[in-house]
Motif scaffolding. Structure first.
Motif, short mmCIF file in Angstrom:
data_model
loop_
_atom_site.label_atom_id
_atom_site.label_comp_id
_atom_site.label_asym_id
_atom_site.label_seq_id
_atom_site.Cartn_x
_atom_site.Cartn_y
_atom_site.Cartn_z
N TYR A 31 -16.99 -0.20 -2.13
CA TYR A 31 -15.72 -0.05 -1.79
C TYR A 31 -14.86 0.53 -2.88
O TYR A 31 -14.22 1.81 -2.70
N GLU A 32 -14.80 0.21 -4.07
CA GLU A 32 -14.22 0.81 -5.16
C GLU A 32 -14.65 2.07 -5.49
O GLU A 32 -13.79 2.94 -6.06
N GLN A 33 -15.88 2.83 -5.06
CA GLN A 33 -16.26 3.92 -5.55
C GLN A 33 -16.04 5.04 -4.49
O GLN A 33 -16.37 6.19 -4.73
N GLU A 58 -6.95 0.22 1.90
CA GLU A 58 -7.13 -1.03 2.26
C GLU A 58 -7.29 -1.32 3.88
O GLU A 58 -8.48 -2.28 4.13
N HIS A 59 -6.83 -0.58 4.63
CA HIS A 59 -6.81 -0.72 6.01
C HIS A 59 -8.22 -0.24 6.51
O HIS A 59 -8.62 -0.75 7.60
N ARG A 124 -9.98 -10.63 -1.72
CA ARG A 124 -8.35 -10.86 -1.58
C ARG A 124 -8.12 -10.28 -0.32
O ARG A 124 -7.06 -10.88 0.50
N LEU A 125 -8.34 -9.15 -0.01
CA LEU A 125 -7.80 -8.54 1.50
C LEU A 125 -8.28 -9.32 2.58
O LEU A 125 -7.41 -9.53 3.50
N ALA A 126 -9.31 -10.13 2.62
CA ALA A 126 -9.95 -10.81 3.58
C ALA A 126 -9.15 -12.13 3.66
O ALA A 126 -8.77 -12.61 4.65
N LEU A 127 -8.84 -12.68 2.32
CA LEU A 127 -8.02 -13.85 2.57
C LEU A 127 -6.66 -13.69 3.00
O LEU A 127 -5.80 -14.42 3.58
N GLU A 128 -6.04 -12.49 2.68
CA GLU A 128 -4.43 -12.28 3.00
C GLU A 128 -4.61 -11.94 4.56
O GLU A 128 -3.78 -12.02 5.41
#
Length: 207
Positions: A31-33, A58-59, A124-128
């Motif tokens: 993801y980060e790359q 993020e979307h 974090r995105l999944a938890l949000e």
């Protein structure tokens, strides 16, 4: 009307092409790359087109978030009298598990479950996402059942957790190199048991 339908179908196809391109790149590079410009190049669209469909990077990782949330709330709001919210979402949750089999192999490690298992950012995105779903479900329950807001919130958290478990288990099992077929085979009875337990919990006690 046919023209509107054609336009909507074209938009849906473009959305799918971009999401699939992002998943392939996330699977290959992490993801980060991956930058939004990389996704645009892979999908053969402009970078602005990507942003038109996905306001932020993020979307791209939480592609199905709103779709899942909307369907959960619809199922709860339209459930038959006497049907618990858990029973109302049962078939949808099981179809999400079955959907694991349908993801192309080259995209699987670019889906939310695996990304959340290896990336703190996506975790974090999944938890949000789960928190948003819990709030939306709680609102749908409050609109259709005479329960205190705190109970509706608790029920919303419980039902949203079903999908959080699917995501986390898919990621954990993929890290252990389990096949998509095996993950779906083993996860289905577990999710059935969870929903059955929630159904019993949410069934009003008879006096």
């Amino acid at each position: 009307m046919p023209e509107i339908g054609l336009r909507e179908r074209k938009k849906a196809r473009t959305h799918r092409v971009i999401a699939d391109a992002a998943a392939r790149l996330f699977a290959e590079h992490g993801y980060e790359q991956v930058a939004v410009s990389d996704v645009a190049r892979e999908a053969e669209v402009s970078e602005q087109t990507v942003y038109n469909y996905f306001p932020t990077k993020e979307h791209l990782a939480t592609d199905y978030d709103q779709e899942v949330q909307d369907e959960l709330c619809r199922l709860i709001r339209t459930r038959a009298p006497g049907t618990t919210p858990a029973a109302a979402i049962r078939e949808f949750a099981l179809d999400v598990v079955e959907g694991i089999r349908r993801v192309p192999a080259e995209q699987w490690r670019g889906e939310l479950g695996y990304l959340a298992a290896i990336s703190p950012t996506v975790h974090r995105l999944a938890l949000e996402m789960s928190d948003r779903q819990a709030n939306a479900i709680a609102s749908a329950i409050s609109e259709t059942a005479e329960v205190p807001p705190e109970i509706a919130k608790l029920q919303g958290i419980a039902l949203a957790s079903v999908f959080q478990i699917i995501i986390s288990e898919a990621g954990r099992r993929t890290r252990k190199n389990q096949s998509q077929r095996r993950i779906a085979d083993e996860l289905r009875p577990a999710i059935e048991a969870i929903i059955d337990e929630l159904d019993r919990w949410l069934t009003p006690a008879t006096k």
